[in-house]
Design a protein around this motif. Structure first.
Motif, PDB file in Angstrom:
ATOM      1  N   GLU A   1       5.586  -6.161   6.326  1.00 15.39           N
ATOM      2  CA  GLU A   1       4.442  -5.416   5.816  1.00 15.39           C
ATOM      3  C   GLU A   1       5.005  -4.307   4.921  1.00 15.39           C
ATOM      4  O   GLU A   1       6.040  -3.731   5.224  1.00 15.39           O
ATOM      5  CB  GLU A   1       3.641  -4.815   6.958  1.00 15.39           C
ATOM      6  CG  GLU A   1       3.007  -5.871   7.848  1.00 15.39           C
ATOM      7  CD  GLU A   1       2.355  -5.274   9.072  1.00 15.39           C
ATOM      8  OE1 GLU A   1       1.150  -5.500   9.247  1.00 15.39           O
ATOM      9  OE2 GLU A   1       3.058  -4.588   9.844  1.00 15.39           O
ATOM     10  N   ALA A   2       4.294  -4.021   3.834  1.00 16.83           N
ATOM     11  CA  ALA A   2       4.797  -3.023   2.879  1.00 16.83           C
ATOM     12  C   ALA A   2       3.864  -1.815   2.823  1.00 16.83           C
ATOM     13  O   ALA A   2       2.820  -1.838   2.173  1.00 16.83           O
ATOM     14  CB  ALA A   2       4.955  -3.640   1.500  1.00 16.83           C
ATOM     15  N   TYR A   3       4.250  -0.777   3.551  1.00 13.19           N
ATOM     16  CA  TYR A   3       3.547   0.501   3.554  1.00 13.19           C
ATOM     17  C   TYR A   3       4.537   1.547   3.042  1.00 13.19           C
ATOM     18  O   TYR A   3       5.601   1.710   3.648  1.00 13.19           O
ATOM     19  CB  TYR A   3       3.135   0.910   4.966  1.00 13.19           C
ATOM     20  CG  TYR A   3       2.410  -0.131   5.774  1.00 13.19           C
ATOM     21  CD1 TYR A   3       1.075  -0.426   5.522  1.00 13.19           C
ATOM     22  CD2 TYR A   3       3.060  -0.792   6.812  1.00 13.19           C
ATOM     23  CE1 TYR A   3       0.412  -1.371   6.283  1.00 13.19           C
ATOM     24  CE2 TYR A   3       2.402  -1.732   7.583  1.00 13.19           C
ATOM     25  CZ  TYR A   3       1.075  -2.021   7.314  1.00 13.19           C
ATOM     26  OH  TYR A   3       0.426  -2.948   8.076  1.00 13.19           O
ATOM     27  N   LEU A   4       4.203   2.223   1.977  1.00  9.91           N
ATOM     28  CA  LEU A   4       5.102   3.234   1.425  1.00  9.91           C
ATOM     29  C   LEU A   4       4.489   4.616   1.601  1.00  9.91           C
ATOM     30  O   LEU A   4       3.443   4.924   1.024  1.00  9.91           O
ATOM     31  CB  LEU A   4       5.390   2.952  -0.053  1.00  9.91           C
ATOM     32  CG  LEU A   4       6.019   1.589  -0.353  1.00  9.91           C
ATOM     33  CD1 LEU A   4       6.222   1.421  -1.852  1.00  9.91           C
ATOM     34  CD2 LEU A   4       7.335   1.423   0.390  1.00  9.91           C
ATOM     35  N   ALA A   5       5.149   5.445   2.378  1.00  9.38           N
ATOM     36  CA  ALA A   5       4.681   6.799   2.652  1.00  9.38           C
ATOM     37  C   ALA A   5       5.283   7.782   1.656  1.00  9.38           C
ATOM     38  O   ALA A   5       6.328   7.526   1.061  1.00  9.38           O
ATOM     39  CB  ALA A   5       5.070   7.198   4.067  1.00  9.38           C
TER      40      ALA A   5
ATOM     41  N   SER B   1       0.858  -1.180   0.000  1.00  5.76           N
ATOM     42  CA  SER B   1       0.000   0.000   0.000  1.00  5.76           C
ATOM     43  C   SER B   1       0.898   1.234   0.000  1.00  5.76           C
ATOM     44  O   SER B   1       2.017   1.207   0.501  1.00  5.76           O
ATOM     45  CB  SER B   1      -0.950   0.003   1.198  1.00  5.76           C
ATOM     46  OG  SER B   1      -0.236   0.017   2.414  1.00  5.76           O
ATOM     47  N   GLN B   2       0.364   2.296  -0.587  1.00 11.51           N
ATOM     48  CA  GLN B   2       1.132   3.530  -0.655  1.00 11.51           C
ATOM     49  C   GLN B   2       0.199   4.713  -0.511  1.00 11.51           C
ATOM     50  O   GLN B   2      -0.998   4.611  -0.763  1.00 11.51           O
ATOM     51  CB  GLN B   2       1.923   3.600  -1.965  1.00 11.51           C
ATOM     52  CG  GLN B   2       1.103   3.613  -3.242  1.00 11.51           C
ATOM     53  CD  GLN B   2       0.527   4.976  -3.589  1.00 11.51           C
ATOM     54  OE1 GLN B   2       1.055   6.018  -3.191  1.00 11.51           O
ATOM     55  NE2 GLN B   2      -0.568   4.975  -4.321  1.00 11.51           N
ATOM     56  N   SER B   3       0.785   5.824  -0.105  1.00 17.87           N
ATOM     57  CA  SER B   3       0.021   7.040   0.080  1.00 17.87           C
ATOM     58  C   SER B   3       0.944   8.234  -0.087  1.00 17.87           C
ATOM     59  O   SER B   3       2.141   8.145   0.179  1.00 17.87           O
ATOM     60  CB  SER B   3      -0.598   7.049   1.476  1.00 17.87           C
ATOM     61  OG  SER B   3      -1.195   8.293   1.755  1.00 17.87           O
ATOM     62  N   ILE B   4       0.367   9.339  -0.518  1.00 23.18           N
ATOM     63  CA  ILE B   4       1.154  10.570  -0.603  1.00 23.18           C
ATOM     64  C   ILE B   4       1.297  11.218   0.774  1.00 23.18           C
ATOM     65  O   ILE B   4       1.989  12.213   0.919  1.00 23.18           O
ATOM     66  CB  ILE B   4       0.559  11.568  -1.617  1.00 23.18           C
ATOM     67  CG1 ILE B   4      -0.877  11.946  -1.258  1.00 23.18           C
ATOM     68  CG2 ILE B   4       0.650  10.998  -3.023  1.00 23.18           C
ATOM     69  CD1 ILE B   4      -1.459  13.071  -2.107  1.00 23.18           C
TER      70      ILE B   4
END
Length: 182
Positions: free
Chosen positions: A141-145, A110-113
């Motif tokens: 876990e893959a979280y991209l900020a 998941s990613q977010s700006i």
């Protein structure tokens, strides 16, 4: 050859999710083939279609059947997954008892700006995948900020530590796939 389908949750052209997915696809090792699976053309799921599905449903279900595992790369919309992604999950899980997701290993990026990294989308998607009986990578876990800062004007990830993290994530996914497809 093990086939991994990649589903991008955003249907926006050249979205950050799509750019990230295009960076991740080449990280799979020899013996793995990736293929992007389109979701933008799917009519909204309607149970009335269970007996006479639109051609788009049939083609999508067949494509999902043809892969051994699925990588989801998604943004967050209102603390959950985008409507197009939820629709795709519904389309391929119906008619009842004929889900083409059943047993396929999965992974989520998941990613977010923003700094929240799509946490809500990631966890809502995990909940759905658990119901669909899709074993899912738990760690890492893959979280991209701040995804707008991760890619350059050509869509390439610019930070080596991010690429290294994603390689480790893909390695964990490959291990899960091997465990469930052996």
């Amino acid at each position: 050859m093990t086939k991994v389908g990649i589903i991008v949750g955003s249907i926006r052209n050249n979205s950050f999710s799509e750019q990230i997915a295009k960076n991740v696809a080449p990280l799979f090792p020899e013996g793995f083939e990736t293929e992007f699976i389109e979701i933008a053309n799917l009519p909204l799921y309607n149970q009335d279609y269970d007996e006479n599905s639109p051609a788009e449903y049939t083609a999508f279900r067949e494509k999902v059947k043809s892969v051994d595992a699925v990588l989801f790369v998604t943004p967050e919309h209102n603390r959950s997954v985008p409507a197009a992604l939820k629709n795709a999950l519904d389309v391929a899980s119906r008619p009842w008892g004929q889900s083409v997701w059943d047993g396929k290993p999965a992974a989520i990026i998941s990613q977010s700006i923003s700094g929240l990294s799509g946490f809500g989308a990631n966890h809502h998607l995990r909940q759905t995948l658990a119901f669909l009986n899709m074993p899912t990578v738990q760690q890492p876990e893959a979280y991209l900020a701040n995804s707008q800062d991760l890619v350059d004007e050509n869509g390439k990830i610019t930070r080596e530590d991010t690429v290294e993290f994603l390689q480790g994530f893909v390695n964990a996914f490959v291990d899960l796939i091997k465990k469930h497809t052996a």
